[in-house]
Design a protein around this motif. Structure first.
Motif, PDB file in Angstrom:
ATOM      1  N   ASP A 210       0.892  -1.165  -0.051  1.00 48.97           N
ATOM      2  CA  ASP A 210       0.148   0.072  -0.109  1.00 48.97           C
ATOM      3  C   ASP A 210       0.745   1.188   0.056  1.00 48.97           C
ATOM      4  N   ALA A 211       2.135   1.046  -0.415  1.00 48.24           N
ATOM      5  CA  ALA A 211       2.946   2.158  -0.595  1.00 48.24           C
ATOM      6  C   ALA A 211       4.208   1.732  -1.469  1.00 48.24           C
ATOM      7  N   PRO A 212       4.974   2.455  -1.802  1.00 52.73           N
ATOM      8  CA  PRO A 212       5.157   4.065  -1.517  1.00 52.73           C
ATOM      9  C   PRO A 212       4.138   4.722  -2.388  1.00 52.73           C
ATOM     10  N   THR A 213       4.415   6.103  -2.351  1.00 50.92           N
ATOM     11  CA  THR A 213       3.308   7.027  -3.002  1.00 50.92           C
ATOM     12  C   THR A 213       3.449   6.609  -4.543  1.00 50.92           C
ATOM     13  N   GLY A 214       2.146   6.662  -5.235  1.00 52.80           N
ATOM     14  CA  GLY A 214       2.155   6.468  -6.609  1.00 52.80           C
ATOM     15  C   GLY A 214       1.215   7.193  -7.460  1.00 52.80           C
ATOM     16  N   TYR A 215       0.928   8.551  -6.789  1.00 48.59           N
ATOM     17  CA  TYR A 215      -0.276   8.926  -7.557  1.00 48.59           C
ATOM     18  C   TYR A 215       0.022  10.365  -8.539  1.00 48.59           C
ATOM     19  N   HIS A 216       1.592  10.512  -8.651  1.00 47.85           N
ATOM     20  CA  HIS A 216       2.006  11.122  -9.525  1.00 47.85           C
ATOM     21  C   HIS A 216       3.150  11.198 -10.335  1.00 47.85           C
ATOM     22  N   GLU A 217       3.614  11.505 -11.314  1.00 48.12           N
ATOM     23  CA  GLU A 217       4.635  10.690 -12.077  1.00 48.12           C
ATOM     24  C   GLU A 217       5.951  10.960 -11.319  1.00 48.12           C
ATOM     25  N   GLU A 218       6.009  11.734 -10.663  1.00 47.81           N
ATOM     26  CA  GLU A 218       7.587  11.779  -9.862  1.00 47.81           C
ATOM     27  C   GLU A 218       7.785  11.161  -8.648  1.00 47.81           C
ATOM     28  N   ALA A 219       6.587  10.512  -8.539  1.00 48.68           N
ATOM     29  CA  ALA A 219       6.555   9.980  -6.999  1.00 48.68           C
ATOM     30  C   ALA A 219       7.135   8.390  -7.307  1.00 48.68           C
ATOM     31  N   PRO A 220       7.635   7.763  -6.250  1.00 49.95           N
ATOM     32  CA  PRO A 220       8.416   6.560  -6.241  1.00 49.95           C
ATOM     33  C   PRO A 220       7.688   5.592  -6.976  1.00 49.95           C
ATOM     34  N   GLY A 221       6.381   5.378  -6.808  1.00 49.24           N
ATOM     35  CA  GLY A 221       5.658   4.478  -7.398  1.00 49.24           C
ATOM     36  C   GLY A 221       6.056   2.806  -6.692  1.00 49.24           C
ATOM     37  N   ARG A 222       4.841   1.892  -7.106  1.00 53.68           N
ATOM     38  CA  ARG A 222       4.979   0.706  -6.386  1.00 53.68           C
ATOM     39  C   ARG A 222       5.344  -0.465  -7.252  1.00 53.68           C
ATOM     40  N   MET A 223       6.206   0.008  -8.325  1.00 50.25           N
ATOM     41  CA  MET A 223       6.642  -1.208  -9.238  1.00 50.25           C
ATOM     42  C   MET A 223       7.568  -2.096  -8.348  1.00 50.25           C
ATOM     43  N   THR A 224       8.522  -1.621  -7.834  1.00 50.05           N
ATOM     44  CA  THR A 224       9.756  -2.595  -7.212  1.00 50.05           C
ATOM     45  C   THR A 224       9.024  -2.967  -6.020  1.00 50.05           C
ATOM     46  N   ALA A 225       8.099  -2.637  -5.302  1.00 46.66           N
ATOM     47  CA  ALA A 225       7.487  -3.119  -4.113  1.00 46.66           C
ATOM     48  C   ALA A 225       6.677  -4.325  -4.338  1.00 46.66           C
ATOM     49  N   ILE A 226       6.002  -4.302  -5.439  1.00 47.71           N
ATOM     50  CA  ILE A 226       5.165  -5.329  -6.020  1.00 47.71           C
ATOM     51  C   ILE A 226       6.151  -6.518  -6.562  1.00 47.71           C
ATOM     52  N   TYR A 227       7.114  -6.064  -7.289  1.00 49.63           N
ATOM     53  CA  TYR A 227       7.901  -7.086  -7.648  1.00 49.63           C
ATOM     54  C   TYR A 227       8.687  -7.880  -6.454  1.00 49.63           C
ATOM     55  N   THR A 228       9.042  -7.164  -5.327  1.00 53.14           N
ATOM     56  CA  THR A 228       9.817  -7.671  -4.457  1.00 53.14           C
ATOM     57  C   THR A 228       8.791  -8.675  -3.529  1.00 53.14           C
ATOM     58  N   ALA A 229       7.571  -8.065  -3.405  1.00 54.54           N
ATOM     59  CA  ALA A 229       6.642  -8.842  -2.438  1.00 54.54           C
ATOM     60  C   ALA A 229       6.489 -10.139  -3.439  1.00 54.54           C
ATOM     61  N   GLY A 230       6.493 -10.245  -4.358  1.00 54.70           N
ATOM     62  CA  GLY A 230       6.119 -11.566  -5.255  1.00 54.70           C
ATOM     63  C   GLY A 230       7.310 -12.522  -5.209  1.00 54.70           C
ATOM     64  N   MET A 231       8.545 -11.949  -5.148  1.00 48.77           N
ATOM     65  CA  MET A 231       9.902 -12.733  -5.124  1.00 48.77           C
ATOM     66  C   MET A 231      10.101 -13.257  -3.593  1.00 48.77           C
ATOM     67  N   MET A 232       9.740 -12.544  -2.836  1.00 46.36           N
ATOM     68  CA  MET A 232       9.885 -13.044  -1.112  1.00 46.36           C
ATOM     69  C   MET A 232       8.859 -14.230  -0.953  1.00 46.36           C
ATOM     70  N   ALA A 233       7.689 -14.045  -1.587  1.00 49.90           N
ATOM     71  CA  ALA A 233       6.903 -15.112  -1.658  1.00 49.90           C
ATOM     72  C   ALA A 233       7.205 -16.245  -2.400  1.00 49.90           C
ATOM     73  N   ARG A 234       7.794 -16.218  -3.400  1.00 47.56           N
ATOM     74  CA  ARG A 234       8.326 -17.534  -4.166  1.00 47.56           C
ATOM     75  C   ARG A 234       9.614 -17.849  -3.604  1.00 47.56           C
ATOM     76  N   ASN A 235      10.211 -17.248  -2.660  1.00 44.89           N
ATOM     77  CA  ASN A 235      11.603 -17.569  -2.318  1.00 44.89           C
ATOM     78  C   ASN A 235      11.609 -18.271  -0.671  1.00 44.89           C
ATOM     79  N   ARG A 236      10.148 -18.582  -0.186  1.00 46.05           N
ATOM     80  CA  ARG A 236      10.195 -18.695   1.143  1.00 46.05           C
ATOM     81  C   ARG A 236      10.152 -20.521   0.955  1.00 46.05           C
ATOM     82  N   GLU A 237      10.607 -21.104   1.887  1.00 43.30           N
ATOM     83  CA  GLU A 237      11.060 -22.517   1.758  1.00 43.30           C
ATOM     84  C   GLU A 237       9.976 -23.337   1.637  1.00 43.30           C
ATOM     85  N   GLU A 238       8.765 -23.061   2.120  1.00 41.10           N
ATOM     86  CA  GLU A 238       7.779 -23.969   1.776  1.00 41.10           C
ATOM     87  C   GLU A 238       6.184 -23.129   2.124  1.00 41.10           C
TER      88      GLU A 238
END
Length: 291
Positions: A210-238
């Motif tokens: 639900d972050a970082p800020t993503g409502y204007h063009e110069e904001a950090p955006g959630r691209m990397t947060a979404i990707y990182t969340a998905g890879m953390m889930a895939r990398n768990r042991e089980e």
């Protein structure tokens, strides 16, 4: 002869009369005895009322250690949201999607990208578990922590912006971005590297983006947060990780959640919130990135 025969007859009558008298006396005595028994109340031992086990060895003026009492953190959350006039960032229906999962899994490990007015609620709903918040605005952390010092929040920095989303989507198609492993050592440009060590080392049961800020063009955006969340889930042991993305009405959240959390893993969408359940990929490195 007649006088002689009269005596035996009189003797018989006398014996019969005595027998009848004894019989009547016996019946009368038995009747009186049973009547007296029925009219006399039975003597029973006195009734002793025992207190419940939890109260037996305690003073009436004190509460025993086994008394149930609402934890102070939950009490504070209840008071805060009862008296607050600030509208939560998510709707009731959106919050219900995550709360139902928490109801089954808590106490658990819950990672939240973002720190807001609903953070105390998430921490309270995961009572007994560990809830960590990642926030890009240091001054906002100080403000929220000043009100709720029990919250565990860390400052993070993002090096991408919303206006870079299209380029990062292309970057995400590279083989190194679909390789499962510790996100800290990933060479994919989408991987967030500056998180606290706890974020990388803990096996997360739930992740909320639900972050970082993503409502204007110069904001950090959630691209990397979404990707990182998905890879953390895939990398768990089980097992599986439930991942939630808010504000999917926006282009970045919509496209990146479908691309890196996968439509095949999506369980539900309610309003602006999407719920994905991503299984571990470590037990089968040949498993496709998306089903």
């Amino acid at each position: 002869m007649r006088s002689k025969a009269k005596y035996p007859m009189n003797l018989k009558l006398l014996v019969i009369a005595i027998f009848i008298a004894f019989l009547l006396l016996f019946v009368l005595r038995s009747s009186l005895f049973s009547s007296s028994e029925s009219n006399t109340p039975a003597i029973s031992p006195p009734l002793v009322l025992k207190p419940p086990k939890t109260l037996r060895n305690q003073k009436t003026s004190d509460c025993s250690p086994t008394c149930t009492k609402i934890p102070s953190t939950l009490a504070q959350a209840l008071i805060h949201y009862t008296t607050s006039t600030i509208t939560p960032q998510q709707t009731h229906k959106e919050i219900s999607v995550t709360s139902k999962v928490l109801d089954k899994k808590s106490p658990c490990n819950f990672l939240v990208f973002g720190l807001g007015h609903d953070s105390l609620m998430w921490s309270a709903l995961n009572y007994g578990g560990r809830t960590i918040f990642l926030e890009e605005d240091r001054s906002w952390i100080d403000q929220i922590k000043g009100k709720f010092p029990m919250l565990e929040a860390y400052h993070v920095t993002y090096d991408s912006k919303v206006n870079q989303a299209d380029g990062l989507m292309e970057v995400g198609k590279a083989p190194e971005c679909s390789s499962v492993g510790d996100i800290r050592y990933s060479i994919c440009q989408l991987a967030v590297k500056g998180l606290p060590s706890e974020a990388y080392e803990i096996k997360w049961d739930l992740i909320m983006v639900d972050a970082p800020t993503g409502y204007h063009e110069e904001a950090p955006g959630r691209m990397t947060a979404i990707y990182t969340a998905g890879m953390m889930a895939r990398n768990r042991e089980e097992g599986e990780t439930d991942v939630f993305v808010h504000d999917v009405n926006r282009e970045v959240e919509d496209k990146f959640s479908m691309a890196f959390l996968c439509e095949g893993y999506m369980k539900k969408q309610e309003g602006r919130l999407r719920h994905f359940r991503i299984p571990s990929h470590r037990d089968d490195l040949n498993k496709p990135f998306c089903p």
